[in-house]
Every structure is written in structure tokens, then in C-alpha cells.
Design an enzyme around this catalytic site. Structure first.
Site, PDB file in Angstrom:
ATOM      1  N   THR A 206       0.831  -1.207   0.000  1.00  0.00           N
ATOM      2  CA  THR A 206       0.000   0.000   0.000  1.00  0.00           C
ATOM      3  C   THR A 206       0.863   1.253   0.000  1.00  0.00           C
ATOM      4  O   THR A 206       2.003   1.246   0.482  1.00  0.00           O
ATOM      5  CB  THR A 206      -0.925   0.048   1.233  1.00  0.00           C
ATOM      6  OG1 THR A 206      -0.124   0.021   2.420  1.00  0.00           O
ATOM      7  CG2 THR A 206      -1.901  -1.110   1.234  1.00  0.00           C
ATOM      8  N   ASN A 208       1.164   4.773   1.651  1.00  0.00           N
ATOM      9  CA  ASN A 208       0.741   5.456   2.873  1.00  0.00           C
ATOM     10  C   ASN A 208       0.634   6.953   2.560  1.00  0.00           C
ATOM     11  O   ASN A 208       1.634   7.662   2.522  1.00  0.00           O
ATOM     12  CB  ASN A 208       1.774   5.183   3.975  1.00  0.00           C
ATOM     13  CG  ASN A 208       1.389   5.786   5.301  1.00  0.00           C
ATOM     14  OD1 ASN A 208       0.266   6.220   5.489  1.00  0.00           O
ATOM     15  ND2 ASN A 208       2.337   5.835   6.219  1.00  0.00           N
ATOM     16  N   GLU A 255      -4.353   4.299   3.377  1.00  0.00           N
ATOM     17  CA  GLU A 255      -3.459   3.372   2.683  1.00  0.00           C
ATOM     18  C   GLU A 255      -4.132   2.863   1.414  1.00  0.00           C
ATOM     19  O   GLU A 255      -5.185   2.216   1.479  1.00  0.00           O
ATOM     20  CB  GLU A 255      -3.098   2.195   3.587  1.00  0.00           C
ATOM     21  CG  GLU A 255      -2.301   2.603   4.820  1.00  0.00           C
ATOM     22  CD  GLU A 255      -1.954   1.428   5.700  1.00  0.00           C
ATOM     23  OE1 GLU A 255      -0.780   1.283   6.071  1.00  0.00           O
ATOM     24  OE2 GLU A 255      -2.878   0.641   6.016  1.00  0.00           O
TER      25      GLU A 255
END
Length: 311
Positions: A206, A208, A255
Site C-alpha cells: 500500500t 501510505n 493506505e
């Protein structure tokens, strides 16, 4: 579009049609107001100008209160630019400005721009104690040489469009409803920072995204999205907003897991368009259970975004 950061005397020399407002979110009502200003200016062979403020006036009028804005300044500028006014003035809002009467502030505006018309919403008011309502603006206009036009509230399916109404929808997680009143998907913008790498460890890396603390975050949960990269490429994604309770997190994070895409996003600014909320955030009894749910989230997002299931 020229962008000015203050009401500098002599900013423009041509006669100008102006609209004034906070324009938080630049929703459908704001768009109608700015389009009216641009159209009037073109019809009259004048300049079109938009005046807004930074910081948001509530930061000065109600210090310490969360702002929960619908757009940061970059998003606001981008959306206003799409409407093609000649000038955008992002004027500072300070304690000194807060104390000015409407007439005093309009004197500063008219020193910067030869204003011939001002267009505002029907509930607009400005100046100390909000004394500068539309009848007062018309009085001032007669003295200073400009006319005032007011537009009724824009409605969608009979619902008046307002920043406060859209904020309620966003905070409830109804990003689809918010998007209908914005005229585009509700979006979060931020730079990608390094996280703890847990997403990559479980097979779902992911980005952030560090969103401004002043911007409203939708209710915790999982959302089907599109992410705009610095290159302009739009990438489908699944985004989690929340504290990651399965890992005993306490800080809210955004995320984004980009679908069918690989690469390094660190330090890039992403724009995350939230299209639909898929589910609430919840705590799972194990990482394996979480992974199984994420797989299901991805399948649902693919179906919603019209993508093939790569299984």
C-alpha cells in the site's frame, strides 16, 4: 489563469467581474457561481476573477476547532482553474482582516481590481460580524461603482448543495453521495511516506498517503477508488482508512493498494478519488482472516470499477 497571493493595489487594470467565497470543495453550487462570473465577464469583455482566502476563515474565527475541509488549497486551486477564470486571488485571512467592515475590505478589493460586478450566493455575508449581507453589499456597490448579483442555492434532486451537507456525507462514509453534490468524486491528496511495510508483508503493498490534518477524512472503512499519479496516470485502487485494529493500531491512516500496478511511489503526491465505500473497518481474529477479506475487497472493487477478475 493568473494566481495572486494578496490584494495588491493595481493587480489588474481592466474592468473586472468578481466572485467571492470560501469555495470549500468547489462543489456544484460554487461551480455555477464561478461559471456565471466567467460568462458575465466574457459577455462584457471584462476580466473574470475569483477571490478566496488562505487559511480558511474558520481557522482564524474559531481557532483550535477542527476544520474538516473538503479540499486542501492545491485541490481548490486545481478545481477553480478548470472553470477558467482569468485571475484567482488567494488572499491571506488574518485577525486584522477579520476586524474590517465589509466596506473597508471592499475598498481594498477595488484598489486591486476595477470591479464592475460582484456575484455571490444568496446567503453570502462578509465583514466584521458578517454585517456585509447582500443588501449592504448593494449599498456599498452604489457608492463604489459596482453591481451585485446573487444566485439561489444550487439543488440536486431537491437537495440544496452546501459544503456542510457534503461534509456530513463524507464523515458518514457516503462518498458516492458526496460526489454527486461535488460534481466529481471526493478526493484526498497527499505525499506518500514510508509506513511499517505490513501491507507488502501480507501480499498487498500500500501507499501510505499523508493527508493534511485540516481535511475531512471519511468514516473508517474500505473504499473502491481511482488514484492519480504524478504522471497523470489514473490507476484503480482499494483504499483503507482507519487505525488497522487487527494490528492494534491507534493512529488513523490512509493506505491505497493500487490494482495491476507496480512501482515506487515514495515521496510522490497522489490524488485518491473515493468512489464507493465497500465495508466498515473491523478487527480480524488473525492475519489470515484479514488477508482473505482483503482478497474479497479487491474482487468487489474490481467489479465496481469494471475491471476483469485476475483471480
Amino acid at each position: 489563469m493568473q494566481i495572486a497571493r494578496d490584494l495588491t493595489p493595481g493587480l489588474a487594470s481592466r474592468a473586472t467581474v468578481l466572485t467571492i467565497g470560501r469555495f470549500d470543495g468547489v462543489h456544484l453550487g460554487h461551480q455555477q457561481l464561478i461559471r456565471t462570473t466567467v460568462e458575465r465577464a466574457r459577455a462584457l469583455d471584462m476580466l473574470s476573477a475569483v477571490l478566496t482566502w488562505e487559511p480558511h476563515p474558520r481557522a482564524v474565527l474559531q481557532p483550535g476547532q477542527p476544520l474538516q475541509l473538503l479540499s486542501d488549497l492545491d485541490e481548490k486551486i486545481e478545481q477553480i482553474q478548470r472553470l477558467e477564470p482569468d485571475i484567482l486571488i488567494v488572499a491571506p485571512f488574518t485577525d486584522e482582516i477579520r476586524r474590517l467592515t465589509a466596506a473597508e475590505y471592499l475598498t481594498r478589493i477595488c484598489a486591486a481590481l476595477p470591479v464592475r460586478e460582484i456575484w455571490v450566493g444568496e446567503d453570502f455575508a462578509m465583514g466584521r460580524g458578517r454585517e456585509g449581507d447582500i443588501p449592504r453589499l448593494m449599498e456599498i456597490g452604489r457608492e463604489m461603482g459596482f453591481a451585485v448579483g446573487a444566485l439561489s442555492k444550487y439543488t440536486v434532486a431537491g437537495i440544496p448543495v452546501s459544503s456542510s451537507r457534503i461534509r456530513e456525507l463524507v464523515l458518514a462514509g457516503n462518498v458516492a453521495g458526496a460526489g454527486a453534490l461535488l460534481g466529481r468524486p471526493f478526493a484526498l491528496r497527499g505525499i506518500v511516506a514510508r509506513g511499517d511495510g505490513r501491507g507488502r508483508q501480507i501480499g498487498f503493498p500500500t501507499a501510505n498517503v499523508q493527508v493534511s490534518n485540516d481535511v475531512a477524512l471519511p468514516a473508517n472503512g474500505v473504499y473502491a477508488c481511482r488514484v492519480r499519479l504524478v504522471s497523470g496516470e489514473m490507476v484503480p485502487a482499494v483504499t483503507n482508512i482507519g487505525v488497522r485494529p487487527t494490528f492494534d493500531g491507534t493512529r488513523r491512516v490512509v493506505e491505497a493498494h493500487l490494482l495491476d500496478w507496480e512501482g515506487d511511489l515514495y515521496d510522490q503526491v497522489l490524488r485518491v478519488e473515493l468512489l464507493m465505500r465497500l465495508r466498515n473497518e473491523r478487527k480480524f481474529s488473525s492475519v489470515n482472516e484479514l488477508v482473505a477479506q482483503i482478497r474479497q475487497d479487491v474482487l468487489e472493487a474490481r467489479a465496481m470499477l469494471g475491471l476483469p477478475n485476475t483471480g
